[in-house]
Design a protein around this motif. Structure first.
Motif, PDB file in Angstrom:
ATOM      1  N   ARG A  26      15.617  26.360 106.517  1.00  0.00           N
ATOM      2  CA  ARG A  26      14.606  25.301 106.597  1.00  0.00           C
ATOM      3  C   ARG A  26      14.205  24.777 105.219  1.00  0.00           C
ATOM      4  O   ARG A  26      13.428  23.829 105.128  1.00  0.00           O
ATOM      5  CB  ARG A  26      13.366  25.818 107.323  1.00  0.00           C
ATOM      6  N   LYS A  27      14.713  25.406 104.180  1.00  0.00           N
ATOM      7  CA  LYS A  27      14.382  24.975 102.824  1.00  0.00           C
ATOM      8  C   LYS A  27      15.107  23.674 102.488  1.00  0.00           C
ATOM      9  O   LYS A  27      16.262  23.487 102.857  1.00  0.00           O
ATOM     10  CB  LYS A  27      14.788  26.050 101.803  1.00  0.00           C
ATOM     11  N   PRO A  28      14.457  22.757 101.785  1.00  0.00           N
ATOM     12  CA  PRO A  28      15.118  21.493 101.413  1.00  0.00           C
ATOM     13  C   PRO A  28      16.157  21.713 100.319  1.00  0.00           C
ATOM     14  O   PRO A  28      16.044  22.649  99.525  1.00  0.00           O
ATOM     15  CB  PRO A  28      13.962  20.627 100.901  1.00  0.00           C
ATOM     16  N   TRP A  29      17.157  20.861 100.268  1.00  0.00           N
ATOM     17  CA  TRP A  29      18.182  20.943  99.237  1.00  0.00           C
ATOM     18  C   TRP A  29      17.643  20.523  97.875  1.00  0.00           C
ATOM     19  O   TRP A  29      18.095  21.013  96.850  1.00  0.00           O
ATOM     20  CB  TRP A  29      19.379  20.069  99.628  1.00  0.00           C
ATOM     21  N   TYR A  30      16.698  19.608  97.856  1.00  0.00           N
ATOM     22  CA  TYR A  30      16.121  19.142  96.599  1.00  0.00           C
ATOM     23  C   TYR A  30      14.614  19.399  96.638  1.00  0.00           C
ATOM     24  O   TYR A  30      13.818  18.529  96.987  1.00  0.00           O
ATOM     25  CB  TYR A  30      16.414  17.654  96.397  1.00  0.00           C
TER      26      TYR A  30
ATOM     27  N   SER B  74      19.068  34.557 105.386  1.00  0.00           N
ATOM     28  CA  SER B  74      19.869  33.807 104.411  1.00  0.00           C
ATOM     29  C   SER B  74      21.131  33.226 105.032  1.00  0.00           C
ATOM     30  O   SER B  74      22.166  33.122 104.384  1.00  0.00           O
ATOM     31  CB  SER B  74      20.243  34.722 103.234  1.00  0.00           C
ATOM     32  N   THR B  75      21.042  32.853 106.318  1.00  0.00           N
ATOM     33  CA  THR B  75      22.226  32.350 107.022  1.00  0.00           C
ATOM     34  C   THR B  75      22.759  31.072 106.389  1.00  0.00           C
ATOM     35  O   THR B  75      23.963  30.938 106.175  1.00  0.00           O
ATOM     36  CB  THR B  75      21.878  32.072 108.499  1.00  0.00           C
ATOM     37  N   ALA B  76      21.895  30.136 106.084  1.00  0.00           N
ATOM     38  CA  ALA B  76      22.346  28.844 105.554  1.00  0.00           C
ATOM     39  C   ALA B  76      21.427  28.399 104.428  1.00  0.00           C
ATOM     40  O   ALA B  76      20.652  27.450 104.577  1.00  0.00           O
ATOM     41  CB  ALA B  76      22.382  27.796 106.667  1.00  0.00           C
ATOM     42  N   PRO B  77      21.481  29.073 103.283  1.00  0.00           N
ATOM     43  CA  PRO B  77      20.576  28.715 102.192  1.00  0.00           C
ATOM     44  C   PRO B  77      20.999  27.413 101.536  1.00  0.00           C
ATOM     45  O   PRO B  77      22.186  27.069 101.531  1.00  0.00           O
ATOM     46  CB  PRO B  77      20.730  29.887 101.218  1.00  0.00           C
ATOM     47  N   PRO B  78      20.053  26.662 100.977  1.00  0.00           N
ATOM     48  CA  PRO B  78      20.410  25.465 100.213  1.00  0.00           C
ATOM     49  C   PRO B  78      21.033  25.869  98.886  1.00  0.00           C
ATOM     50  O   PRO B  78      20.986  27.051  98.513  1.00  0.00           O
ATOM     51  CB  PRO B  78      19.053  24.776 100.005  1.00  0.00           C
ATOM     52  N   PRO B  79      21.624  24.932  98.151  1.00  0.00           N
ATOM     53  CA  PRO B  79      22.168  25.272  96.822  1.00  0.00           C
ATOM     54  C   PRO B  79      21.071  25.854  95.943  1.00  0.00           C
ATOM     55  O   PRO B  79      19.921  25.410  96.006  1.00  0.00           O
ATOM     56  CB  PRO B  79      22.659  23.924  96.287  1.00  0.00           C
TER      57      PRO B  79
ATOM     58  N   VAL C  88      24.083  33.242  97.093  1.00  0.00           N
ATOM     59  CA  VAL C  88      22.902  34.090  96.883  1.00  0.00           C
ATOM     60  C   VAL C  88      23.273  35.329  96.075  1.00  0.00           C
ATOM     61  O   VAL C  88      22.530  35.759  95.183  1.00  0.00           O
ATOM     62  CB  VAL C  88      22.273  34.489  98.239  1.00  0.00           C
ATOM     63  N   GLN C  89      24.437  35.907  96.372  1.00  0.00           N
ATOM     64  CA  GLN C  89      24.892  37.089  95.642  1.00  0.00           C
ATOM     65  C   GLN C  89      25.046  36.769  94.159  1.00  0.00           C
ATOM     66  O   GLN C  89      24.634  37.538  93.291  1.00  0.00           O
ATOM     67  CB  GLN C  89      26.229  37.573  96.214  1.00  0.00           C
TER      68      GLN C  89
END
Length: 801
Positions: free
Chosen positions: A628-632, A666-671, A704-705
């Motif tokens: 749910r975190k934005p990319w920017y 952390s399934t689909a984290p933003p950059p 993330v790693q």
């Protein structure tokens, strides 16, 4: 056929999006083509055609007597036989054989293949080179080789005095190895690494942009770790951080770090360097070398200018008479050699990793790095090919080796190391650049020479399965180095204790509380007595066998309160109240307070962070939904939201509970956003020390790693040990240890449905509030209810007992 306005608008948006993307791609390709053409027709010819500068030898002892350098190498060959006269050792080659191998390695053609042949004991113990060797390597061939090797000149450029010195070289060859050179020339071609035309491949501009971006991220991480960037008089740039504890200045040596050739500069070494800083302590310097870091720079400092700038940095930042510790990898060991030649008495510890500077005249390092010169067929390997493609053929790196690199200025002669300098050398057995057999032989010779030295410790670390540079990424090998340093100088930081906490008296707690009230009356109540006891009772980082001194604890808590003041933590709840009440707030408001409230609400509305439930031990749980975190992100607003949530969780803690648990999906984290990552780490370290009890992140992705591995060395040991990055299955097992199985949410493999309370913004039930749609006060009430349930259950247990 009818089209709605929305359909038409969507098609137009898609059209303009594809059109703009196509135009951007065209511009990018045009810029790349122009850059590559400019590199190919302007920069590369300049590197090839520019006259090699006649740089003088830095060691004044050999300035007008170059033949003594040759004598030094040949006498080193002889000393191998003199120091070890066992038959098995001699099977490795007598000094005549070593001389023949050395000469052969600097010629393209190798008809005798001396290096690949192991002769009989009688043949190896010859007193002169073989007849076939003397027939092949004749006067004019050797002239070309010696003029380059010891003067960096063509034969026709030699002065009268230098020609006399060259004649002395032939006298040395005759006296030391019995080589009577025959006149004439054979059809062999000598390898002259400063004169021969080398392959240079232009890189796309995007490659250099990536290198710059990597160093930008690294620079932000260094700033987070309180490093500052400085520039010395001659232009050398370096990063420095002083001693964090002034009381320990006398026992902690300043650390000087020199990195090797890297496509992304010092960024590749960041985690490696920070681990040394964390484990060895003391002031720390990181010196930049842009000419070996794909920076498109053709300007290079001389060896003397480099040494001047390094000493200026040490004398300015620390003191003019202090000793220091050098850690150098690969190419960085050349800088170590220059410093050792200038100020050997100031080097207390010398840590050399993959040391190409040792025996560089005889170990074929330069030939192997440049790939195509003077090598046997069996020297080829995929690792060397990758080095050739990524580093060897780069413009600025080739410019340095062609115009500035001289082996006689770069070699580290071990016998010149001060007897009071402790030496740690790391070698990789599968090194495809450095011939570890040659270097190991030289180290063993040096150890025998220094057998009687009681004040010097010489440690060799050999990694059986490492290739060149692997030490930079293998954290298990770092421990061996730290242990070796620990053997040289015992460090209190390595002491461990079995007890985690110490007792704190009521009187001491009263002193801490009164100090806080006196200086921070307004916000001091935010820190509960339980938290003050928790901070004061922890082991002291400088001596874990003792409790933190009371002055240290008060200072640490003062830092927390100052951080809260600087970040306006006490005012943030007002912004939430404002956002909740201002239902019809215009998006274009000019009121700065309303703007802050609006930005904070926008972050909270994503539902990417919220409190829900307690652990079995009563710790509040902060759930983080990275998808749910934005990319920017709006970084400042994200940090405001983190402060608001953390403060709310702390206020909702049951009595005697001082820490919380964070669980991240952390399934689909933003950059990764470097600024956000660094500010988030600062918040945890400076604003909420000892508050995070555990962080579980799953499933962990490669991104993330990578980011976590980069940040781990920057974290205090107590914080980094609380991070658990794991796969989905392991995470569920870990969560069952922390909370009841029925409380594990669906997005972590359980059955609890969090989306009922914390849905995505479009499904929020609080839509009538146009600014804050996130159910903030419902979250606070649910956390308070969970606290009451926990306390009630705890009382029942006490009563039944």
């Amino acid at each position: 056929m009818n089209f709605s306005n929305s359909d038409l608008g969507g098609e137009m948006d898609a059209y303009f999006t594809w059109e703009s993307l196509r135009d951007t791609l065209k511009i990018y390709l045009l810029v790349e083509v122009i850059f590559i053409l400019y590199s190919y027709f302007v920069i590369i010819p300049r590197v090839h055609n520019e006259t090699v500068k006649h740089r003088d030898i830095t060691d004044s002892r050999f300035k007008n007597k170059r033949h003594k350098l040759l004598l030094r190498i040949l006498q080193r060959f002889k000393s191998f036989d003199q120091l070890d006269d066992t038959t098995e050792e001699k099977k490795c080659g007598g000094y005549i054989h070593k001389f023949e191998v050395l000469v052969e390695s600097y010629f393209l053609e190798k008809p005798l293949e001396i290096a690949t042949k192991i002769g009989t004991i009688e043949e190896l113990n010859r007193s002169a080179p073989s007849k076939s060797f003397c027939d092949l390597y004749r006067k004019e061939n050797i002239d070309e080789f010696l003029c380059w090797a010891f003067f960096c000149k063509h034969v026709h450029e030699m002065s009268k005095h230098e020609m006399c010195d060259l004649d002395q070289c032939y006298n040395v060859l005759k006296q030391e190895v019995g080589f009577k050179v025959k006149h004439g020339r054979s059809n062999l071609s000598s390898v002259r690494l400063n004169f021969d035309r080398r392959m240079i491949l232009p890189r796309p501009l995007s490659v250099y942009a990536l290198s710059q971006f990597s160093e930008f991220i690294a620079s932000q991480c260094l700033k987070f770790c309180r490093f500052k960037r400085y520039t010395s008089r001659n232009g050398l740039c370096y990063w420095f951080r002083g001693e964090r504890n002034a009381a320990s200045k006398e026992k902690n040596l300043p650390l000087l770090f020199f990195h090797g050739i890297s496509p992304v500069g010092y960024a590749l070494y960041l985690r490696f360097f920070l681990s040394f800083v964390q484990n060895l302590g003391g002031p720390a310097f990181l010196f930049e070398s842009p000419h070996i870091a794909m920076k498109m720079t053709l300007e290079v400092l001389s060896e003397g200018e480099m040494v001047e700038d390094v000493l200026e940095a040490i004398n300015t930042q620390v003191s003019a008479d202090c000793q220091f510790r050098i850690v150098a990898h690969s190419f960085g060991t050349f800088a170590a050699a220059w410093l050792n030649r200038s100020v050997p008495q100031r080097i207390k510890e010398l840590i050399l990793l993959d040391p190409v500077s040792i025996s560089i005249s005889t170990s074929n390092v330069n030939q192997k790095f440049n790939f195509s010169y003077g090598l046997q067929k069996e020297d080829f390997c995929l690792k060397r090919l990758s080095i050739f493609i990524t580093s060897t053929t780069e413009i600025s790196i080739q410019n340095y080796f062609r115009h500035y690199f001289l082996w006689y200025n770069a070699e580290l002669f071990l016998e010149e190391i001060s007897p009071s300098t402790d030496l740690i050398i790391h070698l990789s057995k599968k090194d495809c650049i450095l011939d570890y057999h040659v270097v190991e032989e030289e180290i063993n010779r040096f150890k025998r020479l220094r057998l009687k030295s009681k004040n010097q410790r010489i440690t060799t670390l050999l990694e059986e399965n490492h290739i060149h540079g692997e030490i930079v990424f293998d954290s298990t090998s770092w421990t061996k180095i730290f242990d070796a340093v620990s053997g040289i100088e015992p460090m209190n930081e390595r002491v461990t204790v079995t007890s985690n906490d110490f007792d704190v008296s009521k009187e001491e707690l009263a002193v801490i509380r009164s100090s806080l009230v006196e200086k921070f009356a307004r916000d001091s109540e935010f820190l509960s007595d339980a938290y003050l006891l928790s901070v004061a009772s922890k082991p002291y980082s400088k001596d874990p066998t003792t409790r933190r001194p009371l002055e240290y604890t008060i200072s640490k808590l003062f830092d927390v309160m100052k951080w809260r003041q600087e970040n306006g933590a006490a005012e943030i709840p007002n912004y939430i109240e404002l956002a909740y009440k201002a239902k019809n707030l215009s998006k274009h408001t000019t009121d700065p307070l309303l703007k802050k409230a609006q930005r904070l609400a926008k972050v909270l509305n994503t539902g990417s962070m919220y409190w829900h439930g307690l652990t079995k031990q009563g710790q509040p749980i902060l759930w983080i939904r990275t998808d749910r975190k934005p990319w920017y992100p709006d970084v400042d607003a994200e940090i405001m939201a983190l402060i608001a949530l953390t403060d709310a969780g702390i206020r909702g803690m049951p009595n005697a509970i001082t820490s919380f648990v964070a669980i991240a999906d952390s399934t689909a984290p933003p950059p990764p956003n470097p600024e956000y990552m660094i500010k988030m780490m600062k918040a945890l370290v400076k604003g909420y020390p000892d508050r995070l009890g555990l962080l579980v992140s799953s499933p962990i992705s490669g991104i993330v790693q990578f980011v976590t591995n980069l940040l781990l060395p920057m974290m205090p040991g107590q914080l980094s040990s609380k991070l658990h990055l794991m796969g989905r299955e392991n995470a569920k097992e870990k969560l069952c240890d922390v909370l009841n199985e029925e409380d594990i949410p669906k997005f972590m493999g359980g059955n609890a449905d969090h989306d009922i309370y914390y849905p995505i913004q479009s499904k929020c039930s609080n839509k009538e509030n146009e600014i804050l749609t996130f159910d903030w006060y419902g979250m606070i009430n649910r956390l308070a209810s969970a606290k009451d349930t926990f306390l009630f259950a705890d009382q029942d247990i006490d009563c039944s007992g």
